[in-house]
Design a protein around this motif. Structure first.
Motif, PDB file in Angstrom:
ATOM      1  N   LYS A  30       0.714  -1.190   0.119  1.00  0.00           N
ATOM      2  CA  LYS A  30      -0.089   0.108  -0.013  1.00  0.00           C
ATOM      3  C   LYS A  30       0.996   1.082  -0.027  1.00  0.00           C
ATOM      4  N   ASN A  31       1.765   1.396   0.977  1.00  0.00           N
ATOM      5  CA  ASN A  31       2.807   2.615   1.131  1.00  0.00           C
ATOM      6  C   ASN A  31       3.529   2.753  -0.124  1.00  0.00           C
ATOM      7  N   ALA A  32       3.785   1.686  -1.105  1.00  0.00           N
ATOM      8  CA  ALA A  32       4.410   2.178  -2.331  1.00  0.00           C
ATOM      9  C   ALA A  32       3.469   2.391  -3.355  1.00  0.00           C
ATOM     10  N   ALA A  33       2.281   1.727  -3.434  1.00  0.00           N
ATOM     11  CA  ALA A  33       1.556   1.842  -4.534  1.00  0.00           C
ATOM     12  C   ALA A  33       0.704   3.303  -4.535  1.00  0.00           C
ATOM     13  N   LEU A  34       0.509   3.824  -3.261  1.00  0.00           N
ATOM     14  CA  LEU A  34      -0.222   5.199  -2.963  1.00  0.00           C
ATOM     15  C   LEU A  34       0.804   6.412  -3.581  1.00  0.00           C
ATOM     16  N   PRO A  35       2.194   6.377  -3.404  1.00  0.00           N
ATOM     17  CA  PRO A  35       3.086   7.506  -3.813  1.00  0.00           C
ATOM     18  C   PRO A  35       3.400   6.938  -5.492  1.00  0.00           C
ATOM     19  N   ARG A 101      -4.723  10.112   5.464  1.00  0.00           N
ATOM     20  CA  ARG A 101      -3.496  11.042   5.539  1.00  0.00           C
ATOM     21  C   ARG A 101      -2.528  11.153   4.243  1.00  0.00           C
ATOM     22  N   ALA A 102      -2.425   9.888   3.777  1.00  0.00           N
ATOM     23  CA  ALA A 102      -1.421   9.895   2.569  1.00  0.00           C
ATOM     24  C   ALA A 102      -1.896  10.612   1.382  1.00  0.00           C
ATOM     25  N   SER A 103      -3.167  11.293   1.534  1.00  0.00           N
ATOM     26  CA  SER A 103      -3.749  12.135   0.350  1.00  0.00           C
ATOM     27  C   SER A 103      -2.749  13.129  -0.082  1.00  0.00           C
ATOM     28  N   PRO A 131       1.722  16.224  11.924  1.00  0.00           N
ATOM     29  CA  PRO A 131       1.651  17.387  11.096  1.00  0.00           C
ATOM     30  C   PRO A 131       2.510  17.236  10.016  1.00  0.00           C
ATOM     31  N   VAL A 132       2.144  18.086   8.980  1.00  0.00           N
ATOM     32  CA  VAL A 132       2.838  18.021   7.535  1.00  0.00           C
ATOM     33  C   VAL A 132       3.783  19.338   7.426  1.00  0.00           C
ATOM     34  N   ASP A 133       4.302  19.800   8.654  1.00  0.00           N
ATOM     35  CA  ASP A 133       5.007  21.158   8.315  1.00  0.00           C
ATOM     36  C   ASP A 133       6.202  20.691   7.712  1.00  0.00           C
ATOM     37  N   LEU A 134       6.976  19.653   7.884  1.00  0.00           N
ATOM     38  CA  LEU A 134       8.194  19.614   7.015  1.00  0.00           C
ATOM     39  C   LEU A 134       7.963  19.446   5.639  1.00  0.00           C
ATOM     40  N   ASP A 169      14.299  17.942   9.410  1.00  0.00           N
ATOM     41  CA  ASP A 169      14.840  18.152  10.698  1.00  0.00           C
ATOM     42  C   ASP A 169      14.422  16.707  11.459  1.00  0.00           C
ATOM     43  N   LYS A 170      13.316  15.935  10.730  1.00  0.00           N
ATOM     44  CA  LYS A 170      12.817  14.652  11.227  1.00  0.00           C
ATOM     45  C   LYS A 170      12.827  13.863   9.914  1.00  0.00           C
ATOM     46  N   ILE A 171      13.254  12.609  10.095  1.00  0.00           N
ATOM     47  CA  ILE A 171      12.835  11.775   8.865  1.00  0.00           C
ATOM     48  C   ILE A 171      11.636  11.432   8.519  1.00  0.00           C
ATOM     49  N   ASN A 336       8.963   4.914  18.984  1.00  0.00           N
ATOM     50  CA  ASN A 336      10.044   6.412  18.793  1.00  0.00           C
ATOM     51  C   ASN A 336       9.188   7.114  17.737  1.00  0.00           C
ATOM     52  N   ILE A 337       8.604   6.575  17.069  1.00  0.00           N
ATOM     53  CA  ILE A 337       7.814   7.439  15.479  1.00  0.00           C
ATOM     54  C   ILE A 337       6.730   8.153  16.033  1.00  0.00           C
ATOM     55  N   PHE A 338       5.629   7.348  16.557  1.00  0.00           N
ATOM     56  CA  PHE A 338       4.213   8.197  16.881  1.00  0.00           C
ATOM     57  C   PHE A 338       4.048   8.239  18.304  1.00  0.00           C
TER      58      PHE A 338
HETATM   59  C1  UD1 Z   1       4.532   7.123   6.486  1.00  0.00           C
HETATM   60  C2  UD1 Z   1       3.679   5.639   6.364  1.00  0.00           C
HETATM   61  C3  UD1 Z   1       3.220   4.999   7.540  1.00  0.00           C
HETATM   62  C4  UD1 Z   1       4.471   4.707   8.704  1.00  0.00           C
HETATM   63  C5  UD1 Z   1       5.213   6.093   8.563  1.00  0.00           C
HETATM   64  C6  UD1 Z   1       6.500   5.601   9.687  1.00  0.00           C
HETATM   65  C7  UD1 Z   1       2.838   5.965   4.077  1.00  0.00           C
HETATM   66  C8  UD1 Z   1       1.731   6.302   3.366  1.00  0.00           C
HETATM   67  N1  UD1 Z   1       2.928   5.975   5.428  1.00  0.00           N
HETATM   68  O1  UD1 Z   1       3.540   7.588   7.060  1.00  0.00           O
HETATM   69  O2  UD1 Z   1       2.658   3.630   7.439  1.00  0.00           O
HETATM   70  O3  UD1 Z   1       3.751   4.224   9.807  1.00  0.00           O
HETATM   71  O4  UD1 Z   1       5.699   6.508   7.513  1.00  0.00           O
HETATM   72  O5  UD1 Z   1       7.222   4.551   9.064  1.00  0.00           O
HETATM   73  O6  UD1 Z   1       3.982   5.615   3.608  1.00  0.00           O
HETATM   74  N2  UD1 Z   1       6.251  14.454  11.287  1.00  0.00           N
HETATM   75  C9  UD1 Z   1       6.411  15.669  11.503  1.00  0.00           C
HETATM   76  N3  UD1 Z   1       6.249  16.795  10.467  1.00  0.00           N
HETATM   77  C10 UD1 Z   1       5.912  16.333   9.011  1.00  0.00           C
HETATM   78  C11 UD1 Z   1       6.066  15.039   8.861  1.00  0.00           C
HETATM   79  C12 UD1 Z   1       6.186  14.063   9.694  1.00  0.00           C
HETATM   80  O7  UD1 Z   1       6.640  16.298  12.505  1.00  0.00           O
HETATM   81  O8  UD1 Z   1       5.778  17.329   8.361  1.00  0.00           O
HETATM   82  C13 UD1 Z   1       6.636  13.415  12.332  1.00  0.00           C
HETATM   83  C14 UD1 Z   1       5.262  12.401  12.337  1.00  0.00           C
HETATM   84  O9  UD1 Z   1       4.494  13.065  13.073  1.00  0.00           O
HETATM   85  C15 UD1 Z   1       5.821  11.280  12.969  1.00  0.00           C
HETATM   86  C16 UD1 Z   1       7.460  11.330  12.099  1.00  0.00           C
HETATM   87  O10 UD1 Z   1       7.694  12.630  11.652  1.00  0.00           O
HETATM   88  O11 UD1 Z   1       6.319  11.433  14.151  1.00  0.00           O
HETATM   89  C17 UD1 Z   1       7.569  10.211  11.277  1.00  0.00           C
HETATM   90  O12 UD1 Z   1       6.368  10.514  10.158  1.00  0.00           O
HETATM   91  P1  UD1 Z   1       6.410  10.065   8.490  1.00  0.00           P
HETATM   92  O13 UD1 Z   1       7.662   9.373   8.077  1.00  0.00           O
HETATM   93  O14 UD1 Z   1       6.332  11.466   7.954  1.00  0.00           O
HETATM   94  O15 UD1 Z   1       5.135   9.405   8.412  1.00  0.00           O
HETATM   95  P2  UD1 Z   1       4.176   9.189   6.861  1.00  0.00           P
HETATM   96  O16 UD1 Z   1       4.801   9.589   6.089  1.00  0.00           O
HETATM   97  O17 UD1 Z   1       2.875  10.141   7.411  1.00  0.00           O
END
Ligand code: UD1
Length: 431
Positions: A30-35, A101-103, A131-134, A169-171, A336-338
């Motif tokens: 799914k996470n490859a097909a969407l992009p 959210r992946a929209s 957030p999507v600030d990055l 700033d964050k991956i 550590n991620i969410f």
């Molecule tokens: C993608 C995956 C999801 C997976 C996640 C982590 C897709 C469609 N979804 O989600 O299944 O759980 O990676 O491997 O591929 N962050 C910010 N600001 C931003 C963007 C991210 O603070 O602008 C933070 C997030 O809140 C989170 C961390 O960075 O804490 C990593 O998130 P991110 O890698 O962006 O996750 P997604 O790409 O949404």
């Protein structure tokens, strides 16, 4: 009631303790097909994508692309063609973005191709604020003018985007994908530092390169993209879903029957396989793309920390927590991620698990068995953990809010039924 509303009330009833035997085939990721699908916005030519899984999230992306003006044809089985016909709208509306959210992945391509995009601001979700600030900061650095109005991101770059040096700033996985796509049509060179290494990012880069993009460094933390004037059509096959594969490995280890997992992507799961090995579970290749899972009688406790690829994926955290409930000692999982991704813990505890949360760490004490109960699927990946838990529990487990499962696991009931699971769907009327 319309079909989608009924779906929200659908529950999965699982009868635990069945002997499971047969073949489970891993679907496209799914996470490859969407992009991959979002990238079709970048060209006027036809793109054909194969191995697209049949999932709710894929339907949502299809609706989004159709809204924009992309014609989608189902060629056969899992193969679809995408071609921009007449540009209809540059808005990704709230009703679609709020479902997935992946929209946000359409933002970069729309802005790069058409110089304008409106995307509903994704709200928080059950696993955190996300957030999507990055994404936005990077697009601003590439010259976009970005405003947030009435709950929408309104981004414009009428003269086109320009290459920039981006430091995340964050991956961020979708952030890296969004900027990589945007940069393919920008003027000049973009460098993404601290880029995500996930296989889905690498796969997207490979697809974009087939479309004529000039990308170097995918799979490392520094990706360089030299913008080109236009991109062409291509044919691409979606890579196997490493998360579904890992989910099947856990299921197989816990249920103990002879299950063959087909299309298991060992190369994407090296770290996960190592963790399984430490627990006492071996992944054995029986042919080029088939594995079986062999476990020792006693499962060893381990400590796991979720991290970005190539380390332990947060998307397998809930499934491994279910597995570790049956280890011979106390395990710990640190997320550590969410920040809010332990919502499955009270649900597992309802089945008899003994898990305590301390900050961002879950302490998992061993139990002998689970017993069936009514539980809730709290997010997409947790829903798979609930199904695994139901399959090992004594008696019947009713899993509510099952639509999460349909967002990310292709035909999961059919797949599980084909190996002997007793599961059925029921519409549960709300009181
Ligand atoms: C993608 C995956 C999801 C997976 C996640 C982590 C897709 C469609 N979804 O989600 O299944 O759980 O990676 O491997 O591929 N962050 C910010 N600001 C931003 C963007 C991210 O603070 O602008 C933070 C997030 O809140 C989170 C961390 O960075 O804490 C990593 O998130 P991110 O890698 O962006 O996750 P997604 O790409 O949404």
């Amino acid at each position: 009631m319309i079909k989608e509303e009924l779906k929200l009330k659908e529950a999965l009833i699982v009868e635990g303790g069945q002997k499971l035997e047969g073949v489970l085939e891993v679907s496209g990721a799914k996470n490859a097909a969407l992009p991959n699908m979002a990238a079709t916005i970048l060209t006027d030519e036809e793109v054909v994508i194969d191995n697209i899984p049949d999932l709710l999230d894929i339907r949502t992306m299809e609706k989004l692309l159709t809204t924009i003006g992309i014609e989608i044809n189902h060629i056969k089985n899992k193969t679809y063609s995408f071609k921009l016909k007449d540009l209809k709208s540059l808005t990704a509306p709230y009703d679609l973005v709020s479902k997935m959210r992946a929209s946000i992945l359409v933002l970069g391509p729309m802005l790069a191709k058409f110089g304008y995009a409106e995307v509903s601001l994704p709200g928080g979700c059950s696993i955190g604020t996300r957030p999507v600030d990055l994404h936005l900061k990077a697009l601003e650095k590439m010259g976009a003018d970005i405003k947030i109005e009435h709950g929408y991101i309104k981004a414009s770059a009428p003269q086109g985007l320009k290459g920039a040096h981006i430091f995340f700033d964050k991956i961020t996985v979708t952030g890296t994908e969004n900027i990589m796509m945007a940069a393919t049509l920008a003027h000049g060179k973009t460098v993404i530092e601290n880029a995500a290494l996930e296989p889905e990012v690498v796969d997207l880069a490979l697809m974009l390169k087939k479309m004529g993009a000039n990308i170097k460094g995918e799979g490392t933390h520094r990706i360089e993209i030299e913008g080109v004037k236009s991109l062409r059509g291509t044919y691409h096959t979606v890579i196997p879903d490493r998360i579904e594969a890992g989910t099947f490995a856990v299921l197989s280890a816990l249920t103990g029957g002879k299950i063959i997992i087909k299309n298991y992507p060992n190369h994407y799961l090296e770290y996960v396989n190592e963790v399984l090995e430490n627990i006492g579970i071996s992944i054995i290749n029986i042919s080029e793309n088939e594995v079986i899972v062999k476990r020792k009688d006693i499962l060893k406790p381990v400590n796991i920390e979720t991290k970005e690829y190539p380390l332990f994926p947060t998307d397998l955290q809930a499934q491994f927590m279910t597995l570790l409930c049956f280890a011979d000692g106390v395990s710990e999982i640190t997320e550590n991620i969410f920040e809010n991704r332990f919502m499955h813990v009270p649900e597992l505890n309802r089945l008899g698990a003994n898990i305590e949360i301390k900050g961002k760490t879950a302490i998992i004490k061993p139990v002998k068995k689970f017993s069936g109960a009514s539980i809730k699927a709290t997010d997409l990946r947790a829903s798979a953990a609930m199904v695994i838990a139901g399959l090992v529990a004594e008696g019947e487990t009713t899993i509510h809010s099952i639509y999460h499962l349909d967002r990310g696991y292709e035909h999961i009931d059919q797949k599980l039924k084909s190996i002997g699971a007793k599961i059925r769907r029921e519409i549960i009327e709300e009181e």
